[in-house]
Scaffold this active site. Structure first.
Site, mmCIF file in Angstrom:
data_model
loop_
_atom_site.group_PDB
_atom_site.id
_atom_site.type_symbol
_atom_site.label_atom_id
_atom_site.label_comp_id
_atom_site.label_asym_id
_atom_site.label_seq_id
_atom_site.Cartn_x
_atom_site.Cartn_y
_atom_site.Cartn_z
ATOM 1 N N PHE A 346 0.800 -1.208 0.088
ATOM 2 C CA PHE A 346 0.006 0.072 -0.154
ATOM 3 C C PHE A 346 0.884 1.280 0.059
ATOM 4 O O PHE A 346 1.915 1.335 0.804
ATOM 5 C CB PHE A 346 -0.771 0.068 1.349
ATOM 6 C CG PHE A 346 -1.933 -1.183 1.378
ATOM 7 C CD1 PHE A 346 -3.378 -0.798 0.927
ATOM 8 C CD2 PHE A 346 -1.486 -2.026 2.008
ATOM 9 C CE1 PHE A 346 -4.140 -1.732 1.006
ATOM 10 C CE2 PHE A 346 -2.195 -3.246 2.232
ATOM 11 C CZ PHE A 346 -3.589 -2.870 1.593
ATOM 12 N N ASP A 347 0.571 2.170 -1.005
ATOM 13 C CA ASP A 347 1.166 3.485 -0.793
ATOM 14 C C ASP A 347 0.315 4.140 0.773
ATOM 15 O O ASP A 347 -0.892 3.861 0.734
ATOM 16 C CB ASP A 347 0.896 4.378 -1.894
ATOM 17 C CG ASP A 347 1.145 5.835 -1.857
ATOM 18 O OD1 ASP A 347 2.569 5.952 -1.469
ATOM 19 O OD2 ASP A 347 0.685 6.784 -2.058
ATOM 20 N N LYS A 348 1.075 5.148 1.300
ATOM 21 C CA LYS A 348 0.642 5.441 2.552
ATOM 22 C C LYS A 348 -0.300 6.497 2.388
ATOM 23 O O LYS A 348 -1.690 6.511 2.636
ATOM 24 C CB LYS A 348 1.658 5.858 3.568
ATOM 25 C CG LYS A 348 1.203 6.381 4.844
ATOM 26 C CD LYS A 348 1.917 6.985 5.711
ATOM 27 C CE LYS A 348 2.243 8.454 5.807
ATOM 28 N NZ LYS A 348 1.699 9.375 6.064
ATOM 29 N N LYS A 531 10.535 2.741 -4.180
ATOM 30 C CA LYS A 531 9.194 1.951 -4.004
ATOM 31 C C LYS A 531 9.352 1.048 -5.291
ATOM 32 O O LYS A 531 9.061 -0.043 -5.177
ATOM 33 C CB LYS A 531 7.929 2.694 -4.406
ATOM 34 C CG LYS A 531 7.581 3.820 -3.143
ATOM 35 C CD LYS A 531 6.403 4.512 -3.492
ATOM 36 C CE LYS A 531 6.051 5.479 -2.421
ATOM 37 N NZ LYS A 531 4.951 6.469 -2.660
ATOM 38 N N VAL A 548 -1.311 -1.108 -4.189
ATOM 39 C CA VAL A 548 -2.787 -0.089 -4.070
ATOM 40 C C VAL A 548 -2.352 1.416 -3.878
ATOM 41 O O VAL A 548 -1.166 1.390 -2.859
ATOM 42 C CB VAL A 548 -3.723 -0.652 -2.868
ATOM 43 C CG1 VAL A 548 -4.676 0.447 -2.841
ATOM 44 C CG2 VAL A 548 -3.968 -2.023 -2.801
#
Length: 658
Positions: A346-348, A531, A548
């Site tokens: 997940f991207d934060k 990333k 996501v």
């Protein structure tokens, strides 16, 4: 039997009975088949009466299939339709008219059902395009003129009456209303929208605060609003959605590719075997007609109709079901991959968190009066344009009911350290430790300890000094979404083993949020290229991974992942283009539903392939050995096609289990 381009179909369809012509033709074929059978078996009428009935059945049953097969043969493709027609013609030749008609009836019924399933799925999606109204009320000076959508220009002001559909993507410039966005984002609750105060320096569409934005096709609430048009109809979110969904079919799923390969080799082999079987009378003691009969029975048994349709019907039903929930899945590949994922990154910011910093702590020191402290911070921060300052000012005003009096002056930003301003002609400093040290303001140990414990927990901390002494500490943090924890819990219940958060923020921030919402791990201090490296490593260790994000700063990482899922895609072009799965609303809680739906689709695809190959595997040897007649072969074989389609249609009614 799938890959027919439906266009070829549609212009024939709208002949006699409109859209459902094909289905009615199949039913008529069945009716004449039964009529012929009854005449033949139960009456003494001459043979030609029952024969006529069968011939009419042949016409209705073979009509669409023949057109389609002919179009394919012209392009040099022999496929299942061709095998079927050959079998029906052969059956007639050997006098098995009833069996031939039964074959055509069940085959055309399977076909019609398939198109019905496909059209139903497409309709669920086509419904999107009927969302946008055909005309809009445009304000020109004091007049309001009804204008067709195609003639709208960017910058027009449209008036939207209560409870009517919104005709263009744009920003609200007057009026407040709550808008039902379900048609686009799948959000069930209406969303409160307010007018934007000024159109000057308007950011890009996707960066405008969502509360001022209205999408085409959403439904206005109880009050009238005016919208400044920002996108033309062919560019609106709805139009792009429809375009994507119509392209969905191009991304074939892995299973679909396999079946295609299989068919390519299988069909010619069947034709060769059947031709050889016609000459078996030369080797074994039987008449030519008996050999022909067996060859034709094998031809019926061996056609892989059910196989051809098993995957596409399930994929389309799955995609249509997701579309009803405001989730866009682009193609069978994404649908199948998503079902086999056990690791999600997940991207934060904006995915697991709100994406907006919130004021989390206000601590006054040295018995300084809290209200006065808040007033000073509000006055100073209100003068700054920094996003953090804006967030602090907004939260002090709303959470602590303190109103802005505009009494501070001479604001100055000190790069990388904080800000300073005059309040009651005295200097106020708000910023980090470095700022205080530079200004020779003493910071006691107890203050540093308080700061450190907040920093450890992922807060961004600022010290506030007034009259050369520290009067308090404030902290802000991007807080987790309210639904994040429950969603992650659900994901681990349905078998997602690793959930990793990637963030550009400090590792402490990552760890805190991971603890609060139950992630397995958090990786902090990542630049976009870091990333990408993390995703590469995860692909190497875990095989498949879903990513996501909101699809903007994490687009490269998302492109690399097995399946990329974009959040809140209704407002962002990038997300719609790059993601394999787009959640139109900002609702992360739709994620478990989509994963479960993908698994259900995979399951149904497997069942379908098992049924269709199973039937062929049993029927072919049995018919080659001449142990069954053509009627039974037809019923088993075509029955499997109908079962497969009905099985796929179950997905349209898929409900969450939890």
């Amino acid at each position: 039997m799938n890959n027919h381009k439906t266009e070829a179909h549609n212009h024939n369809h709208n002949m006699i009975f409109g859209k459902k012509t094909e289905l009615y033709f199949a039913i008529l074929c069945g009716t004449f088949l039964i009529l012929g059978f009854v005449i033949e078996k139960l009456t003494n009428l001459s043979t030609w009466t029952s024969l006529t009935s069968y011939i009419i059945a042949y016409f209705f049953g073979g009509y669409f299939i023949s057109i389609e097969a002919f179009q394919k043969i012209r392009k040099g493709g022999f496929d299942i339709d061709f095998l079927m027609i050959a079998a029906a013609v052969g059956a007639a030749y050997i006098g098995s008219w009833a069996e031939g008609a039964l074959l055509l009836f069940l085959f055309s019924l399977g076909h019609a059902l398939e198109h019905y399933a496909m059209n139903k799925a497409k309709k669920a999606i086509k419904a999107l395009s009927d969302l946008s109204p055909k005309t809009a009320l445009v304000k020109k000076g004091n007049q309001i003129i009804e204008t067709v959508i195609e003639d709208l220009k960017i910058g027009d002001i449209i008036v939207v009456k209560p409870n009517t559909k919104i005709a263009a993507d744009g920003v609200i410039v007057s009026g407040n209303s709550s808008i039902n966005q379900a048609p686009i984002t799948g959000e069930s609750m209406p969303v409160d929208k307010t007018a934007i105060t000024t159109l000057e320096n308007l950011p890009e569409f996707k960066n405008i605060d969502k509360k001022h934005i209205a999408f085409t096709g959403t439904i206005n609430g109880d009050s009238s609003i005016q919208i400044h048009v920002l996108k033309l109809s062919h560019d609106s979110t709805v139009a792009r959605l429809i375009k994507m969904v119509s392209e969905v079919e191009t991304q074939k799923s892995p299973t679909q590719r396999l079946t295609k390969k299989f068919e390519k080799w299988y069909v010619p082999i069947v034709i060769i075997v059947v031709i050889l079987l016609c000459f078996s009378y030369l080797i074994i003691d039987e008449t030519f007609n008996e050999s022909l009969y067996r060859a034709i029975t094998v031809l019926v048994a061996a056609s892989p109709c059910a196989l051809a349709i098993s995957t596409p019907s399930a994929v389309l039903s799955g995609i249509a079901r997701a579309a009803q929930k405001g989730v866009l899945i682009k193609g069978g590949k994404a649908l199948e991959d998503l079902g086999s994922i056990t690791t999600i990154a997940f991207d934060k910011t904006g995915t697991l968190t709100e994406g907006k910093p919130k004021l989390t702590n206000v601590i006054t020191l040295n018995n300084f009066d809290e209200n006065k402290f808040l007033q000073i911070v509000l006055e100073v921060e209100s003068l700054s344009n920094h996003p953090l300052a804006k967030a602090i000012a907004k939260d002090i005003a709303t959470l602590h009911n303190i109103s802005f009096k505009n009494t501070a002056t001479n604001i100055e930003a000190i790069q990388g350290k904080g800000i300073t301003a005059l309040y009651e002609n005295t200097k106020v400093f708000i910023g980090n430790l470095k700022l205080m040290q530079d200004e020779a303001i003493t910071v006691t140990n107890s203050v540093t300890l308080k700061m450190d414990s907040l920093l450890q927990n992922g807060h961004t901390v600022m010290l506030v000094a007034f009259k050369k002494e520290i009067i308090g500490i404030i902290s802000v943090m991007d807080l987790p979404r309210k639904t994040a924890e429950a969603t992650l819990k659900k994901l681990s219940t349905i078998g997602i083993k690793r959930m990793i958060m990637l963030t550009g923020d400090h590792q402490n921030v990552g760890n805190t949020i991971a603890r609060q919402i139950g992630l397995t791990e958090a990786r902090g201090n990542l630049l976009p290229e870091d990333k990408v490296a993390v995703i590469k490593n995860l692909l190497a260790t875990d095989g498949k991974i879903a990513m996501v994000g909101d699809g903007v700063n994490d687009a490269p990482a998302m492109a690399l992942s097995t399946v990329s899922v974009a959040m809140g895609a209704a407002g962002s072009d990038v997300a719609l283009e790059t993601a394999d799965v787009a959640l139109m609303s900002d609702k992360i809680e739709n994620l478990p539903f989509v994963i479960e739906l993908s698994r259900a689709s995979k399951r149904i695809i497997k069942e379908n392939i098992f049924i269709s190959l199973g039937v062929v595997a049993i029927l072919v040897p049995v018919t080659i050995l001449g142990l069954t007649n053509i009627g039974l072969a037809v019923i088993f074989h075509e029955g499997s096609t109908v079962i497969v389609v009905l099985n796929a249609l179950r997905l349209l009614a898929y409900k969450e289990h939890l």
